[in-house]
Design an enzyme around this catalytic site. Structure first.
Site, PDB file in Angstrom:
ATOM      1  N   CYS A 129       0.815  -1.229   0.000  1.00 35.10           N
ATOM      2  CA  CYS A 129       0.000   0.000   0.000  1.00 35.10           C
ATOM      3  C   CYS A 129       0.844   1.273   0.000  1.00 35.10           C
ATOM      4  O   CYS A 129       0.407   2.312  -0.497  1.00 35.10           O
ATOM      5  CB  CYS A 129      -0.974   0.004   1.166  1.00 35.10           C
ATOM      6  SG  CYS A 129      -0.271  -0.428   2.748  1.00 35.10           S
ATOM      7  N   HIS A 258      -2.334   6.682   3.765  1.00 33.72           N
ATOM      8  CA  HIS A 258      -0.877   6.854   3.809  1.00 33.72           C
ATOM      9  C   HIS A 258      -0.510   8.149   3.076  1.00 33.72           C
ATOM     10  O   HIS A 258      -1.133   8.502   2.064  1.00 33.72           O
ATOM     11  CB  HIS A 258      -0.173   5.698   3.091  1.00 33.72           C
ATOM     12  CG  HIS A 258      -0.174   4.402   3.858  1.00 33.72           C
ATOM     13  ND1 HIS A 258      -0.654   4.259   5.129  1.00 33.72           N
ATOM     14  CD2 HIS A 258       0.293   3.173   3.486  1.00 33.72           C
ATOM     15  CE1 HIS A 258      -0.497   2.992   5.526  1.00 33.72           C
ATOM     16  NE2 HIS A 258       0.074   2.319   4.539  1.00 33.72           N
TER      17      HIS A 258
END
Ligand code: 2RA
Length: 351
Positions: A129, A258
């Site tokens: 990710c 993120h």
């Protein structure tokens, strides 16, 4: 006919988002089968507005499955992905197990969709990710200006460590809330948590009132596995075997999304205006870059959405052909479930 899809790991953090994504995107699927560990078998979960009973992972669950999306720990993928592939399913695997296998393509549909067709093992990997959070943007810039070097610092959300990661941050915040003396003496957060939350944390230090410069497992030279993944996976996806990459991965007290601070050097001269033009034209990238008016992406403003957000694009003063920029992406959506769903949709067009 419409292909049968199986979701393996249907009850995890990514699995939950996966069910939402396949329920809300254009429906190209016949049957959707939900599969999880024996512990979760028998649970009833909703997909596409219907109740589906979760089945326990076993060889027979792959009978008749055309495409299987796995989001399970590395060791579970290592054992079960080959079984699913041998039984005829095209497997899209989110684990780290097969990503660097030369016979397994590592695919980001915006960047290298063609690679998904060349899959000798019947397996396609989807990236970590953290790598994914910047790929749509960096891929678009690379296509026009030729990427040469990346220096990256990540600001990673706790849900990257799954349901347990999110639970830990909520628990830590709850345990410390209201105490206005906290965070002022070395070790006080750690001590307070040791008293109030004796269970082991998925993180090596308190994550509330803190930042933790570590993500993943220990690797030679003091690297965290996550930092090496960023390097190796970026090279493979972008098709630049000698791309220079150096990363520092940091966990921050954010539930989901993120962020990455990226220092990128290009082959050709590139200005902020050039980058804006390219990023604005990239269909899945949203440019939020007007810092004079407080406009830049933050996790709190982008969580739960699909695009890759870019802001703070600056020309590095002392480095030629180099930009600094800030990227945010939902680690459970584009960072995981959405990318896997997009690959699955690419493969579904073959049926
Ligand atoms: C993390 N990238 O954020 C990892 C999850 N696979 O922990």
């Amino acid at each position: 006919s419409r292909p049968t899809l199986a979701l393996i790991g249907a009850t995890g953090a990514v699995g939950t988002v996966m069910r939402d994504i396949v329920s809300t995107r254009d429906d190209v699927w016949g049957e959707i089968r939900l599969v999880a560990s024996p512990r979760s078998a028998g649970k009833v979960l909703r997909v596409r507005g219907e109740d589906v009973v979760v089945r326990a992972l076993a060889p027979e669950v792959f009978d008749g499955v055309d495409i299987a999306i796995f989001d399970v720990p590395d060791e579970v993928s290592a054992e079960w992905v080959p079984i699913a592939a041998q039984r005829g399913a095209v497997v899209i695997d989110k684990s780290g197990t097969f990503r660097m296998d030369p016979d397994v393509p590592l695919v980001v549909p915006e960047v290298n969709p063609g690679d998904a067709r060349d899959r000798p093992r019947n397996i396609i990997s989807t990236p970590n990710c953290t790598t994914l959070s910047m790929m749509a943007a960096m891929g678009a810039l690379h296509a026009e200006y030729g990427l040469r070097e990346l220096v990256v610092a990540s600001y990673q959300a706790v849900s990257g460590s799954g349901v347990a990661g999110s639970a830990r941050l909520y628990d830590e915040i709850e345990a410390l809330a209201g105490d206005r003396s906290i965070g002022q003496t070395a070790g006080d957060v750690r001590k307070a948590l040791a008293n109030k939350l004796p269970d082991e944390s998925p993180f090596p230090a308190p994550v509330a009132f803190n930042v933790v410069p570590w993500a993943g497992s220990y690797k030679d030279g003091g690297w965290a596995s996550e930092e090496l993944k960023l390097r190796n996976e970026s090279r493979k996806i972008l098709g630049i075997p000698d791309l220079k990459v150096s990363a520092t991965c940091v966990r921050v007290p954010v539930i989901t999304t993120h962020s990455l601070a990226v220092h990128a050097r290009f082959e050709r001269e590139i200005t902020v205006a050039d980058a804006h033009r390219v990023l604005e034209a990239a269909p899945t990238v949203v440019l939020m870059d007007d810092p004079a008016n407080g406009v830049f992406p933050t996790p709190a403003d982008v969580v739960g959405t699909d695009p890759t957000y870019v802001g703070r694009v600056r020309q590095a003063v002392d480095f030629p052909n180099t930009l600094d920029l800030f990227v945010c992406g939902d680690n459970l959506r584009k960072g995981a479930a959405l990318n896997a769903a997009e690959i699955a949709e690419l493969v579904a067009t073959e049926f």
